[in-house]
Design a protein around this motif. Structure first.
Motif, PDB file in Angstrom:
ATOM      1  N   SER A  40       0.832  -1.213   0.000  1.00  0.00           N
ATOM      2  CA  SER A  40       0.000   0.000   0.000  1.00  0.00           C
ATOM      3  C   SER A  40       0.861   1.256   0.000  1.00  0.00           C
ATOM      4  N   HIS A 190      -5.503  -2.657  -0.608  1.00  0.00           N
ATOM      5  CA  HIS A 190      -5.456  -1.195  -0.538  1.00  0.00           C
ATOM      6  C   HIS A 190      -6.870  -0.686  -0.304  1.00  0.00           C
ATOM      7  N   ASN A 195      -6.418   3.520   1.891  1.00  0.00           N
ATOM      8  CA  ASN A 195      -6.928   4.217   0.704  1.00  0.00           C
ATOM      9  C   ASN A 195      -7.664   5.502   1.081  1.00  0.00           C
TER      10      ASN A 195
END
Length: 258
Positions: A40, A190, A195
């Motif tokens: 990520s 993610h 996010n």
């Protein structure tokens, strides 16, 4: 069953009292897993590049666009690009068979459709082979909870009593993947806090709300282009690309609905 970094995944928690609590424990452990955290961080640090479509550029490529609550299972020999966008609290799910490279992509919007959605996605991808090694990518959703529930100092505290739409969906997805017999190698998670970005007033919104996947047969891994809030593609595992990629936003080949 979920694998991370090539190893079977376990939360080492044998005291789950319900499916909901089990899903929460699995989700929190995955969000904190070093391999997935690193993935990520890599996504968020990639450079963003504006792209546009030139009317003079020939575009022989074949595109499939997946709308909300749809899925598409594609053969890389027949389709070049498949993608989805306009996902805020929704989650994009990508499953690819490492052996035959058949790939299924879904735009999930509700926990209630996860079970039937996964069954439909896997019907062609697995091809009756429960020993198939499946790469899995989950992208989308964000911390859409009320501010009072978004201030935990750890992931566990933040998601212990969280409201919103993204969390129940993510929780159901990972719980279902873990319970099924197939071998799911999670490459990307993610979602939620990974996010999420906030403006100067603390309002949360997703970093990426869409993506495009290249089905290039010459590559051992899927090639992703992520769609951010400013209609920019962020590239990963790809050195160059054509302006015609933006056409996936306007070339809608409808996929199957759940």
């Amino acid at each position: 069953m979920i694998f991370v970094g090539g190893l079977p995944f376990s939360t080492n928690n044998s005291s789950w009292s319900s499916s909901s609590s089990q899903g929460s424990d699995i989700l929190v452990a995955l969000l904190e897993h070093p391999v997935l955290v690193s993935a990520s961080h890599s996504f968020k640090s990639m450079e963003e590049t504006k792209v546009s479509v030139s009317s003079e550029t020939p575009s022989p490529s074949k595109y499939v666009y997946v709308f909300q609550r749809e899925y598409a299972t594609v053969d890389p020999a027949l389709v070049d690009y498949v993608g989805t966008d306009e996902a805020t609290t929704c989650v994009g799910l990508v499953i690819r068979n490492r052996r035959n490279r058949m790939t299924s992509i879904a735009h999930m919007d509700n926990p209630e459709i996860v079970d039937i959605g996964l069954c439909q996605m896997l019907s062609l991808v697995v091809d009756h082979d429960l020993d198939a090694e499946l790469d899995v990518y989950l992208i989308g959703g964000f911390d859409d909870a009320s501010p009072n529930h978004a201030n935990g100092t750890t992931i566990s505290e933040c998601y212990s009593d969280m409201d919103g739409y993204s969390l129940p969906l993510c929780r159901k997805l990972v719980d279902t993947l873990q319970r099924r017999q197939e071998k799911f190698h999670v490459q990307t998670l993610h979602v939620l806090g990974h996010n999420t970005k906030r403006d100067s007033q603390g309002n949360a919104y997703p970093i990426f709300h869409g993506f495009l996947v290249s089905m290039c047969l010459q590559q051992s891994k899927l090639l992703f282009f992520f769609l951010s809030d400013d209609l920019m593609f962020t590239q990963t595992e790809f050195e160059s690309y054509s302006d015609s990629l933006m056409k996936f936003l306007v070339t809608h080949v409808s996929a199957k609905s759940y």
